[in-house]
Design a protein around this motif. Structure first.
Motif, short mmCIF file in Angstrom:
data_model
loop_
_atom_site.label_atom_id
_atom_site.label_comp_id
_atom_site.label_asym_id
_atom_site.label_seq_id
_atom_site.Cartn_x
_atom_site.Cartn_y
_atom_site.Cartn_z
N GLY A 420 8.73 5.54 -11.22
CA GLY A 420 8.06 4.56 -12.06
C GLY A 420 6.58 4.44 -11.75
O GLY A 420 5.74 4.35 -12.65
N ILE A 421 6.23 4.46 -10.46
CA ILE A 421 4.82 4.39 -10.08
C ILE A 421 4.09 5.64 -10.53
O ILE A 421 2.98 5.58 -11.08
CB ILE A 421 4.69 4.21 -8.55
CG1 ILE A 421 5.22 2.84 -8.13
CG2 ILE A 421 3.24 4.38 -8.11
CD1 ILE A 421 5.24 2.62 -6.63
N ALA A 422 4.71 6.80 -10.33
CA ALA A 422 4.08 8.06 -10.73
C ALA A 422 3.88 8.12 -12.24
O ALA A 422 2.84 8.58 -12.73
CB ALA A 422 4.91 9.24 -10.24
N GLY A 423 4.88 7.65 -12.99
CA GLY A 423 4.78 7.71 -14.44
C GLY A 423 3.73 6.79 -15.01
O GLY A 423 3.16 7.05 -16.07
N GLU A 429 0.66 1.63 -2.97
CA GLU A 429 0.89 0.65 -1.91
C GLU A 429 2.11 -0.22 -2.22
O GLU A 429 2.67 -0.85 -1.32
CB GLU A 429 -0.34 -0.24 -1.75
CG GLU A 429 -1.56 0.50 -1.18
CD GLU A 429 -2.73 -0.44 -0.95
OE1 GLU A 429 -2.55 -1.67 -1.17
OE2 GLU A 429 -3.81 0.04 -0.55
N LEU A 430 2.51 -0.24 -3.48
CA LEU A 430 3.70 -1.00 -3.85
C LEU A 430 4.97 -0.43 -3.23
O LEU A 430 5.98 -1.13 -3.09
CB LEU A 430 3.83 -1.03 -5.38
CG LEU A 430 4.80 -2.04 -6.00
CD1 LEU A 430 4.41 -3.46 -5.61
CD2 LEU A 430 4.80 -1.89 -7.52
N ASP A 505 0.15 -8.65 4.86
CA ASP A 505 0.19 -7.43 5.66
C ASP A 505 1.39 -7.38 6.59
O ASP A 505 1.62 -6.37 7.27
CB ASP A 505 -1.09 -7.31 6.50
CG ASP A 505 -2.33 -7.13 5.63
OD1 ASP A 505 -2.18 -6.55 4.53
OD2 ASP A 505 -3.42 -7.57 6.04
N ALA A 506 2.15 -8.48 6.66
CA ALA A 506 3.29 -8.56 7.57
C ALA A 506 4.60 -8.50 6.77
O ALA A 506 4.60 -8.53 5.55
CB ALA A 506 3.22 -9.85 8.39
N VAL A 507 5.69 -8.41 7.52
CA VAL A 507 7.02 -8.42 6.93
C VAL A 507 7.78 -9.61 7.48
O VAL A 507 7.93 -9.76 8.70
CB VAL A 507 7.79 -7.12 7.24
CG1 VAL A 507 9.22 -7.21 6.72
CG2 VAL A 507 7.08 -5.91 6.62
#
Length: 539
Positions: A420-423, A429-430, A505-507
């Motif tokens: 999906g990102i490539a298309g 970064e997602l 920037d954290a999880v």
């Protein structure tokens, strides 16, 4: 006539608890949804803002109903009706297959066919039983709406529409049971028909024509290919159109009548779609009990993985649309943040889709454990356990294959997200959000795996209804809890709602360690208890 009532009474005695759980759960969802909507969107301005966001954003319309105005009743039906209808659909298909193809596999149908009831009367009794179950479900939905003070005609129509959609899929289940050789095959056809038509209705609404004031949507022609689209176009609490509900009833009756006609001309135990012939000799890959489990369940794993792939593609390909909508309209941006949670809009969209992905992965795991119960109930597990394969090893193989299935579904979604990102030439970064949320849903789905395994060990006859009920409850809490302002303590009972999330920037790991601990304890307990459990026949 006395034979018919005897068969109908036997079905009611077998199913009364399951029907009560399905119907009461659907009614409670309708009631809780109104309470949540009244708290979260109590003003007309709040409802207008959300409808404007929905009409501008296809993500919302994929998982909601058909916008029909800003009135409290119409707004609530927009948010919840598709999910009330899908519960009715699943209840109906499982009921239809259980009392037709399921009874043929267990040998019950052959015994009944040898009596004066013959072959046609049992399927007629099943159709009437399913009709009555949907009447009860529809009455509870209508009663829930009346209990919160909504008008009588809209409440009655909403209940009738939900029941009418269920009746269509009762016919689908009866028809699928005539086509397929096994109950597993019939259930697969019926469930995928439910899911496909649900998505078709969502897409048909998403590409429809909005009104000038952005409070209503006219469905495209695609929605009219789906029973869910017919039910939504009754527009309860707005126009109150009864004829789409009558269309559902008519189609359900036609499908049921066709199934009855097909049942009268085929051999008992036969089917119109023959099973594919197996090899004369087993391949080298089928050299152990785990390989056998994989062979029995790989079709289900593949089907759920395809669903995961599509979910991943949508999560990132639609994220850019959400971002554009939010940037163009601050009011829309705010309401989308309320729906998706904290963080950027594209991250919120991915999180929302991957929460649904956790449900798909859990369904895959539950179906595999339920297959162990089916093998036991049908007597095919007994010859295997007579060989040098212990009961603990047998269950462990199902747990391992189910875990592999969970990983396959999540991995397919992550791959789909990358596509999906490539298309869309999107932001790579997602992918960090995709991987984190996807890995967290592996842990959440594993909880459903071990809980269903515990049910299989402790209460084997309740394995299938209990496993699927837990998934549905968790889906309601995890997906609808935040939207309907349920207390956090209640929402967090759903494993899919406490998985790790990207926070800047954290999880934030949230409930990850509790999920891992619950999975480990549940797996160990189920295997330990299995050592002392005897095989249990169908009940």
């Amino acid at each position: 006539m006395s034979r018919f009532f005897a068969l109908l009474g036997q079905r009611v005695r077998r199913d009364w608890l399951q029907i009560l759980l399905w119907a009461a759960g659907t009614g409670l969802l309708a009631y809780a949804s109104y309470v949540g909507v009244a708290d979260a969107y109590g003003t007309e301005q709040d409802r207008t803002s959300l409808l404007a966001a929905a009409l501008a954003n296809p993500v919302i319309l994929l998982f909601r109903g058909l916008p029909s105005g800003v009135g409290e009743g119409a707004f609530m039906v927009f948010l919840i009706f598709p999910w009330l209808a899908i519960l009715a659909a699943f209840m109906s298909t499982f009921l239809a297959v259980r009392h037709t193809r399921g009874d043929e596999e267990s040998g019950r149908a052959e015994l009944i066919a040898a009596t004066p009831a013959a072959r046609s009367l049992p399927i007629v009794a099943t159709a009437v039983h399913g009709l009555l179950a949907n009447v009860v479900l529809g009455a509870l939905v209508a009663g829930a709406f009346l209990a919160v003070g909504l008008d009588a005609e809209g409440s009655l129509l909403a209940g009738v529409a939900a029941a009418a959609v269920g009746i269509v899929f009762l016919g689908v289940g009866l028809f699928a049971a005539q086509l397929m050789r096994t109950s597993r095959g019939a259930n697969s056809v019926a469930v995928w028909t439910v899911m496909a038509t649900f998505v078709i209705a969502g897409i048909g609404n998403a590409i429809g024509t909005p009104s000038d004031d952005l409070t209503r949507m006219r469905s495209s022609w695609l929605a009219w290919l789906s029973p869910f689209g017919w039910g939504e176009n009754t527009r309860a609490f707005d126009e109150n159109l009864w004829w789409p509900a009558l269309l559902c009833l008519g189609v359900g009756v036609v499908l049921a009548a066709t199934a009855i006609a097909l049942a009268s001309v085929r051999d008992l135990g036969g089917s119109f779609i023959a099973e594919r012939l197996g090899r004369a000799e087993a391949s080298a890959a089928l050299s152990g009990p785990m390989a056998l489990v994989w062979r029995l369940t790989r079709g289900a794993v593949l089907g759920w993985a395809v669903g995961g792939l599509l979910t991943g593609v949508l999560s990132t390909s639609l994220a850019s649309i959400v971002q554009e909508v939010g940037a163009a309209n601050p009011a829309v941006e705010e309401i989308l943040r309320q729906i998706s949670g904290e963080g950027s809009l594209d991250q919120g969209t991915v999180t929302t889709f991957f929460t649904m992905l956790g449900v798909l992965a859990a369904c895959c795991a539950v179906q595999i454990v339920c297959r162990a119960r089916q093998e036991e109930a049908h007597g095919t597990a007994e010859p295997l356990l007579a060989a040098p394969v212990g009961r603990v090893r047998w269950l462990a193989d199902y747990l391992v294959v189910a875990l592999i299935g969970i990983v396959f579904v999540i991995a397919a979604a992550i791959g789909g997200a990358a596509l999906g990102i490539a298309g869309q030439d999107g932001d790579w970064e997602l992918m960090r959000t995709v991987v984190v949320t996807g890995a967290g849903q592996v842990a959440a789905a594993s909880v459903f795996l071990v809980v269903t395994a515990l049910a299989f060990v402790l209460v084997p006859r309740l394995t299938i209804p209990l496993g699927w009920t837990l998934v549905l409850v968790a889906m309601v809490l995890g997906l609808f809890g935040p939207l309907f302002q349920f207390p956090d303590e209640l929402v967090h009972l759903s494993p899919i709602a406490v998985t790790p999330m990207v926070d800047g920037d954290a999880v934030d790991v949230r409930g990850l360690w509790w999920l891992v601990l619950a999975t480990g304890v549940g797996a160990a307990a189920s295997l330990a208890l299995m050592r002392r459990r005897e095989l249990t026949a169908a009940g």
